[in-house]
Write a protein that holds these residues in place. Structure first.
Motif, mmCIF file in Angstrom:
data_model
loop_
_atom_site.group_PDB
_atom_site.id
_atom_site.type_symbol
_atom_site.label_atom_id
_atom_site.label_comp_id
_atom_site.label_asym_id
_atom_site.label_seq_id
_atom_site.Cartn_x
_atom_site.Cartn_y
_atom_site.Cartn_z
ATOM 1 N N ARG A 26 0.940 -1.076 -0.058
ATOM 2 C CA ARG A 26 0.007 0.095 0.223
ATOM 3 C C ARG A 26 0.921 1.195 -0.135
ATOM 4 N NH1 ARG A 26 -3.328 -3.295 3.146
ATOM 5 N NH2 ARG A 26 -5.396 -3.491 2.831
ATOM 6 N N THR A 27 0.502 2.217 -0.711
ATOM 7 C CA THR A 27 1.115 3.450 -0.692
ATOM 8 C C THR A 27 0.119 4.581 -0.404
ATOM 9 O OG1 THR A 27 2.777 2.712 -2.494
ATOM 10 C CG2 THR A 27 2.347 5.272 -2.134
ATOM 11 N N PRO A 28 0.349 5.265 0.729
ATOM 12 C CA PRO A 28 -0.617 6.399 1.225
ATOM 13 C C PRO A 28 -0.597 7.544 0.126
ATOM 14 C CG PRO A 28 0.879 5.675 2.830
ATOM 15 C CD PRO A 28 1.515 5.115 1.703
ATOM 16 N N ARG A 29 -2.204 7.685 -0.051
ATOM 17 C CA ARG A 29 -2.133 8.871 -0.841
ATOM 18 C C ARG A 29 -1.779 10.284 -0.370
ATOM 19 N NH1 ARG A 29 -7.742 9.285 -3.700
ATOM 20 N NH2 ARG A 29 -8.251 9.889 -1.277
ATOM 21 N N GLU A 30 -0.954 10.996 -1.194
ATOM 22 C CA GLU A 30 -0.572 12.347 -0.589
ATOM 23 C C GLU A 30 -1.910 13.223 -0.418
ATOM 24 O OE1 GLU A 30 2.522 15.739 -1.704
ATOM 25 O OE2 GLU A 30 2.949 13.924 -2.402
ATOM 26 N N SER A 31 -1.848 13.789 0.746
ATOM 27 C CA SER A 31 -2.986 14.638 1.425
ATOM 28 C C SER A 31 -2.845 15.906 0.643
ATOM 29 C CB SER A 31 -3.334 14.663 2.531
ATOM 30 O OG SER A 31 -4.596 15.566 3.095
ATOM 31 N N THR A 32 -3.836 16.572 0.087
ATOM 32 C CA THR A 32 -3.757 17.835 -0.266
ATOM 33 C C THR A 32 -4.448 18.718 0.575
ATOM 34 O OG1 THR A 32 -6.068 17.604 -1.368
ATOM 35 C CG2 THR A 32 -4.050 17.161 -2.909
ATOM 36 N N GLY A 33 -5.005 18.302 1.573
ATOM 37 C CA GLY A 33 -5.865 18.774 2.778
ATOM 38 C C GLY A 33 -7.336 19.238 2.257
ATOM 39 N N ARG A 34 -7.929 18.883 0.954
ATOM 40 C CA ARG A 34 -8.905 19.250 0.564
ATOM 41 C C ARG A 34 -10.054 17.705 0.849
ATOM 42 N NH1 ARG A 34 -5.640 20.768 -4.176
ATOM 43 N NH2 ARG A 34 -5.427 23.158 -4.077
ATOM 44 N N PRO A 35 -11.155 17.832 0.599
ATOM 45 C CA PRO A 35 -12.202 17.121 1.110
ATOM 46 C C PRO A 35 -12.014 15.784 -0.231
ATOM 47 C CG PRO A 35 -13.427 18.949 0.945
ATOM 48 C CD PRO A 35 -12.107 19.331 0.395
ATOM 49 N N GLU A 36 -12.269 14.607 0.105
ATOM 50 C CA GLU A 36 -12.445 13.682 -0.959
ATOM 51 C C GLU A 36 -13.528 13.901 -1.924
ATOM 52 O OE1 GLU A 36 -12.463 10.132 -3.347
ATOM 53 O OE2 GLU A 36 -10.985 10.532 -1.842
ATOM 54 N N LEU A 37 -12.987 13.886 -3.334
ATOM 55 C CA LEU A 37 -13.898 14.206 -4.402
ATOM 56 C C LEU A 37 -15.307 13.843 -4.439
ATOM 57 C CD1 LEU A 37 -14.109 15.890 -6.952
ATOM 58 C CD2 LEU A 37 -13.063 13.836 -8.059
ATOM 59 N N THR A 38 -15.588 12.410 -4.038
ATOM 60 C CA THR A 38 -16.936 12.092 -4.038
ATOM 61 C C THR A 38 -17.672 12.222 -2.854
ATOM 62 O OG1 THR A 38 -16.043 9.812 -3.394
ATOM 63 C CG2 THR A 38 -16.242 9.957 -5.547
ATOM 64 N N GLU A 39 -17.019 12.603 -2.010
ATOM 65 C CA GLU A 39 -17.754 13.200 -0.822
ATOM 66 C C GLU A 39 -17.940 14.423 -0.361
ATOM 67 O OE1 GLU A 39 -15.899 10.840 2.691
ATOM 68 O OE2 GLU A 39 -15.771 9.192 1.535
ATOM 69 N N ALA A 40 -17.314 15.303 -1.227
ATOM 70 C CA ALA A 40 -17.214 16.875 -1.054
ATOM 71 C C ALA A 40 -18.571 17.393 -1.124
ATOM 72 C CB ALA A 40 -16.446 17.455 -1.949
ATOM 73 N N ALA A 41 -19.116 18.411 -0.271
ATOM 74 C CA ALA A 41 -20.182 19.153 -0.366
ATOM 75 C C ALA A 41 -20.097 20.127 -1.416
ATOM 76 C CB ALA A 41 -20.522 19.732 1.167
ATOM 77 N N ILE A 42 -18.936 20.640 -1.872
ATOM 78 C CA ILE A 42 -18.687 21.504 -2.908
ATOM 79 C C ILE A 42 -17.519 21.033 -3.933
ATOM 80 C CG2 ILE A 42 -18.017 23.850 -3.444
ATOM 81 C CD1 ILE A 42 -19.077 24.846 -0.701
ATOM 82 N N VAL A 43 -17.797 21.116 -5.169
ATOM 83 C CA VAL A 43 -16.822 20.733 -6.153
ATOM 84 C C VAL A 43 -16.420 21.727 -7.105
ATOM 85 C CG1 VAL A 43 -16.023 19.075 -8.013
ATOM 86 C CG2 VAL A 43 -17.144 18.111 -5.924
ATOM 87 N N VAL A 44 -15.180 21.961 -7.193
ATOM 88 C CA VAL A 44 -14.778 23.301 -8.144
ATOM 89 C C VAL A 44 -13.989 22.524 -9.266
ATOM 90 C CG1 VAL A 44 -13.747 25.195 -8.716
ATOM 91 C CG2 VAL A 44 -14.661 25.072 -6.582
ATOM 92 N N SER A 45 -14.555 22.272 -10.618
ATOM 93 C CA SER A 45 -13.851 21.606 -11.537
ATOM 94 C C SER A 45 -13.237 22.550 -12.767
ATOM 95 C CB SER A 45 -14.753 20.671 -12.171
ATOM 96 O OG SER A 45 -14.964 19.484 -11.482
ATOM 97 N N GLY A 46 -12.462 22.218 -13.462
ATOM 98 C CA GLY A 46 -11.800 22.589 -14.716
ATOM 99 C C GLY A 46 -11.752 21.789 -15.759
ATOM 100 N N GLY A 47 -11.655 22.576 -16.953
ATOM 101 C CA GLY A 47 -11.922 21.507 -18.258
ATOM 102 C C GLY A 47 -10.795 22.219 -19.226
ATOM 103 N N ARG A 48 -11.190 21.972 -20.375
ATOM 104 C CA ARG A 48 -10.203 22.383 -21.501
ATOM 105 C C ARG A 48 -9.816 23.919 -21.521
ATOM 106 N NH1 ARG A 48 -9.557 19.307 -26.292
ATOM 107 N NH2 ARG A 48 -11.657 18.318 -25.633
#
Length: 320
Positions: free
Chosen positions: A186-208
């Motif tokens: 197992r390799t621990p995922r490096e924490s960004t300090g942000r919520p987990e994407l699928t559980e977050a109450a707010i998501v800000v996304s970027g595209g092309r």
């Protein structure tokens, strides 16, 4: 009142939010009986009782960490035999859906995946699903055996409902298949300090329209000001601008936050399939004809490099 099994997703005793949401839904159709497995299972009891679990079945064994999902399926099958529940609820993660499918097969029951709501029915629980890239909403029920249902994160509010939470040890006999596939590292995922994407109450996304990996700093700044997770469209991920683990869409992760902000995302059907069930959708795009504007609650026609920094500063000003 019939009992409802709830599979507990936890990390060393720390219960994750989707499980607490399942307890809210379980109370609509019966009395929640939580099943906590692995290291720290006993430490989950207080949190689970606070959120409505009348009983907590626990079993700690090395197999749950050392092998893949089969030991967990063995345990849920044992819990099913002990309780004879009206339904089995599992968080709708990749692992959760595999557990649910294997369990339903063993029980000879039907399975419903990615439910977004549950209600009691005359002939058993009725699940609401968002299907065909969220173009339709359906209501379904299992017609054979004990319903096994996976529920998408953020489908219900977490509600405190203190209950007995009596802890009982679950007797589990592992099958021959349980040790068939071993976890070798197992390799621990490096924490960004942000919520987990699928559980977050707010998501800000970027595209092309973000037009480069270095420009995702603008998206991250807005996300951090809101305490949000960061998502990306497939175009941004394929271009190497952001990790695949943050991709939202049909071939990425499905999210259903309270607020979804799409920046520089055209709104192709593949992306919409992963975020269309968001409660409130905001889009920023300089193309007024972009398909994303067909489903938004609020749309801003403008250059994200002008709009997003201003929004970030406004959020900071109001919070500060």
């Amino acid at each position: 009142m019939a009992e409802v099994l709830v599979y507990v997703d936890h990390v060393d005793g720390a219960v994750r939010k989707p499980t607490l949401e399942l307890l809210t839904l379980a109370r609509r159709i019966g009395e929640p009986v939580a099943v906590a497995l692995g290291s720290g299972a006993g430490d989950t009891a207080a949190t689970l009782a606070e959120h409505g679990a009348v009983k907590v079945l626990t079993h700690e064994a090395a197999e749950y960490a050392d092998y893949l999902v089969v030991p967990k399926v063995d345990a849920l099958q044992a819990a099913h035999e002990a309780v004879s529940p009206a339904a089995v609820l599992v968080p709708s993660s990749a692992e959760g859906k595999e557990i649910a499918a294997r369990l339903a097969l063993r029980l000879g029951s039907g399975v419903i995946t990615d439910a977004v709501d549950l209600e009691a029915g005359d002939e058993g629980p009725v699940a609401t699903q968002s299907v065909f890239a969220a173009s339709y909403t359906t209501k379904s029920r299992v017609s054979k055996g004990t319903p096994v249902i996976t529920v998408k994160p953020n489908s219900a509010a977490v509600e405190a409902a203190p209950a007995a939470g009596a802890v009982e040890s679950l007797s589990v006999t592992f099958s021959e298949q349980a040790t068939g596939t071993k976890v070798t590292g197992r390799t621990p995922r490096e924490s960004t300090g942000r919520p987990e994407l699928t559980e977050a109450a707010i998501v800000v996304s970027g595209g092309r329209g973000v037009n480069g990996a270095e420009n995702f700093a603008i998206i991250e700044a807005l996300a951090d000001s809101l305490g949000a997770a960061v998502g990306a469209s497939r175009a941004a991920v394929d271009a190497g601008w952001y990790p695949h683990t943050n991709q939202v869409g049909q071939t990425g992760k499905s999210v259903s936050p309270q607020l979804y902000i799409a920046n520089g995302i055209s709104g192709a059907i593949q992306h919409r399939a992963g975020m269309q069930t968001s409660k409130t959708i905001v889009a920023v795009n300089k193309d007024a004809e972009a398909p994303i504007f067909e489903l938004v609650d609020f749309g801003v026609v403008g250059d994200l490099f002008d709009v997003v920094p201003q929004l970030t500063e406004e959020v900071k000003a109001r919070k500060g």
